[in-house]
Design a protein around this motif. Sequence first.
Motif, PDB file in Angstrom:
ATOM      1  N   THR A 256     -32.000  12.420 -32.071  1.00 37.29           N
ATOM      2  CA  THR A 256     -31.163  11.239 -31.810  1.00 37.29           C
ATOM      3  C   THR A 256     -31.977  10.128 -31.147  1.00 37.29           C
TER       4      THR A 256
ATOM      5  N   ALA B 237     -33.685   8.419 -33.914  1.00 35.68           N
ATOM      6  CA  ALA B 237     -32.728   7.649 -34.718  1.00 35.68           C
ATOM      7  C   ALA B 237     -32.385   6.322 -34.060  1.00 35.68           C
TER       8      ALA B 237
ATOM      9  N   LEU C  79     -32.031  18.243 -30.751  1.00 33.45           N
ATOM     10  CA  LEU C  79     -31.028  17.211 -31.010  1.00 33.45           C
ATOM     11  C   LEU C  79     -31.290  15.976 -30.157  1.00 33.45           C
TER      12      LEU C  79
ATOM     13  N   ALA D  54     -25.522   7.991 -32.861  1.00 33.47           N
ATOM     14  CA  ALA D  54     -26.694   8.715 -32.369  1.00 33.47           C
ATOM     15  C   ALA D  54     -26.832   8.537 -30.853  1.00 33.47           C
TER      16      ALA D  54
ATOM     17  N   ILE E 177     -24.269  10.773 -29.185  1.00 32.54           N
ATOM     18  CA  ILE E 177     -24.707  12.167 -29.220  1.00 32.54           C
ATOM     19  C   ILE E 177     -25.824  12.382 -28.200  1.00 32.54           C
TER      20      ILE E 177
ATOM     21  N   LEU F 216     -26.932  10.694 -39.075  1.00 31.30           N
ATOM     22  CA  LEU F 216     -26.240  10.856 -37.798  1.00 31.30           C
ATOM     23  C   LEU F 216     -25.028   9.937 -37.650  1.00 31.30           C
TER      24      LEU F 216
ATOM     25  N   ASN G 104     -30.969   7.750 -39.507  1.00 32.65           N
ATOM     26  CA  ASN G 104     -29.874   7.002 -38.903  1.00 32.65           C
ATOM     27  C   ASN G 104     -28.581   7.224 -39.669  1.00 32.65           C
TER      28      ASN G 104
END
Length: 291
Positions: A213, A216, A209, A238, A241, A232, A229
């Motif tokens: 991210t 992204a 993850l 993103a 996160i 998320l 993108n």
Amino acid sequence: METITMSQPGAGVDAASTKDATLIYRQSRWTRLTHWLWAISLFFMLLSGLQIFNARPQLYIGKQSGFEYNNTVFAIGAENTATGPRGYTEIFGHRFDTTGVLGWSGPAGQQTSRAFPSWATIPSYYDLGTARVVHFFFAWILTTTLVVWLVASLVNGHLRRDLAPRLDDLKRLPQDIIEHAKLRFHHTREYNTLQKMAYGGVLFVLLPLMIITGLAMSPSMNSVLPWLNELLGGRQTARTIHFTVMVLLVGFFIVHMMMILAAGPINELRSIITGWYRTDPPRHGHTERSA
């Protein structure tokens, strides 16, 4: 996880030491190498990431950000008060005074407004360009070794044999939680249920993850993976996160260090440095399970 006991022929030790059957070869060279590569990479990524965060010390949910939007969920800053500048941290609209650590920090008489203090960032002075170079360099090291480790672990059976929780593991979970809460640790060939779940959560949830991210948020990746993108919820989501995963990884590290200290730091460190790990003596009438 290799489990060659020192009493076995061909273990590569002298005859005097072969009487100690509780010392096993638990961590392979590849496991130890990747462990330290990930530890070093995450250390430099954390400190350089905090420097990058200092350039815009707010987090948002959604695709937009700015003064005209009301989607800020986290912020670190400084404000002038009757008693002078004060640092603050704001979480979901709730503000806390964090002067001296977050928002406003530095040596006496040289305090300055910055989200994270200089001792917690790489470089210690504000340099966004250098921080990005360091961050991306170690991010690619982390990503490459994680992918190679995953493929190798699937091929050699390490995932199935040592990390995948079995039905018996799940049945022992309540007892494992109780024993950990009482600081009662069993030194065996296998990882216990909590270890398997914690390591699995880091290796198969948090680290992937973090990588996803990170990709992204990269403008150059938008043309390559334009759907990422959107999936998320936007670049700002993103980023939020990404920051949250970082906090969870820091929390894992703290708990990991506490467990090492509680379980016996010399034995645990020897295992991840040399591969050799001392297990509990077999109980009378019981055969130790092999990984």
